[in-house]
Motif scaffolding. Structure first.
Motif, short mmCIF file in Angstrom:
data_model
loop_
_atom_site.label_atom_id
_atom_site.label_comp_id
_atom_site.label_asym_id
_atom_site.label_seq_id
_atom_site.Cartn_x
_atom_site.Cartn_y
_atom_site.Cartn_z
N VAL A 76 0.84 -1.20 0.00
CA VAL A 76 0.00 0.00 0.00
C VAL A 76 0.87 1.25 0.00
CG1 VAL A 76 -1.65 1.35 1.36
CG2 VAL A 76 -2.02 -1.09 1.02
N GLY A 77 1.88 1.28 0.85
CA GLY A 77 2.78 2.43 0.91
C GLY A 77 3.52 2.63 -0.40
N PHE A 78 3.97 1.54 -1.03
CA PHE A 78 4.70 1.62 -2.29
C PHE A 78 3.82 2.17 -3.40
CE2 PHE A 78 6.07 -0.49 -6.26
CZ PHE A 78 7.32 0.06 -6.38
N PHE A 79 2.63 1.61 -3.54
CA PHE A 79 1.75 2.07 -4.61
C PHE A 79 1.20 3.47 -4.34
CE2 PHE A 79 1.54 -2.55 -5.52
CZ PHE A 79 1.99 -2.49 -6.83
N PHE A 80 1.03 3.80 -3.05
CA PHE A 80 0.62 5.15 -2.71
C PHE A 80 1.68 6.15 -3.16
CE2 PHE A 80 0.23 8.70 0.33
CZ PHE A 80 -1.07 9.08 0.04
N GLN A 81 2.97 5.81 -2.92
CA GLN A 81 4.07 6.67 -3.34
C GLN A 81 4.09 6.80 -4.86
OE1 GLN A 81 6.03 8.46 -1.41
NE2 GLN A 81 7.22 9.27 -3.09
N ILE A 82 3.87 5.69 -5.57
CA ILE A 82 3.84 5.73 -7.03
C ILE A 82 2.68 6.61 -7.51
CG2 ILE A 82 3.36 4.33 -9.09
CD1 ILE A 82 5.00 2.12 -7.84
N GLY A 83 1.55 6.51 -6.86
CA GLY A 83 0.39 7.35 -7.23
C GLY A 83 0.69 8.82 -7.05
N ILE A 84 1.33 9.16 -5.94
CA ILE A 84 1.69 10.57 -5.69
C ILE A 84 2.67 11.06 -6.75
CG2 ILE A 84 2.94 12.08 -4.10
CD1 ILE A 84 1.63 10.56 -1.81
N MET A 85 3.66 10.23 -7.09
CA MET A 85 4.63 10.64 -8.09
C MET A 85 3.97 10.78 -9.47
SD MET A 85 8.07 8.58 -7.01
CE MET A 85 8.96 9.16 -8.41
N GLY A 86 3.03 9.89 -9.79
CA GLY A 86 2.31 9.99 -11.06
C GLY A 86 1.51 11.28 -11.14
N ALA A 87 0.86 11.62 -10.04
CA ALA A 87 0.09 12.87 -10.00
C ALA A 87 1.01 14.07 -10.16
CB ALA A 87 -0.71 12.96 -8.71
N ALA A 88 2.19 14.00 -9.52
CA ALA A 88 3.14 15.10 -9.64
C ALA A 88 3.60 15.25 -11.09
CB ALA A 88 4.34 14.86 -8.73
N TRP A 89 3.86 14.13 -11.78
CA TRP A 89 4.27 14.18 -13.18
C TRP A 89 3.15 14.74 -14.06
CZ3 TRP A 89 8.96 14.29 -14.87
CH2 TRP A 89 9.98 13.64 -14.16
#
Length: 106
Positions: free
Chosen positions: A11-24
């Protein structure tokens, strides 16, 4: 011993990926907005150039109109002079005819 839940790690890993995707995505949107701003500046520059050209053309037309007005005034003056000369000529001819008729009647 403490155990870490693998579910929590995922959950933490995919949450981080989601945040980075939104930032991009936000950065991509910012670049698109920057590109649109540059395009708008280009259009504004073209409009400014077109306005300057129209102003120049208007000035040239105003100058041409002034020249035509001056030429019309000169032609009117010349016509008046010709009318005056014709009137004088008619007066001189009338006087000569009158004198000739007078001589013939005596």
């Amino acid at each position: 011993m403490n155990r870490v839940s693998t579910n929590g790690l995922f959950v933490g890993f995919f949450f981080q990926i989601g945040i980075m995707g939104a930032a991009w995505q936000l950065m991509g949107a910012a670049w698109q907005l920057t590109g649109a701003a540059w395009q708008l500046m280009g259009v504004a520059s073209q409009l400014t150039g077109a306005t300057s050209q129209l102003t120049g053309a208007t000035s040239q037309l105003t100058g041409a109109t002034s020249q035509l007005t001056g030429a019309t005034s000169q032609l009117t003056g010349a016509a008046s002079q010709l009318t005056g000369a014709a009137t004088q000529l008619m007066g001189a001819v009338s006087l000569k005819v009158f004198i000739k008729l007078r001589q013939l009647s005596l």
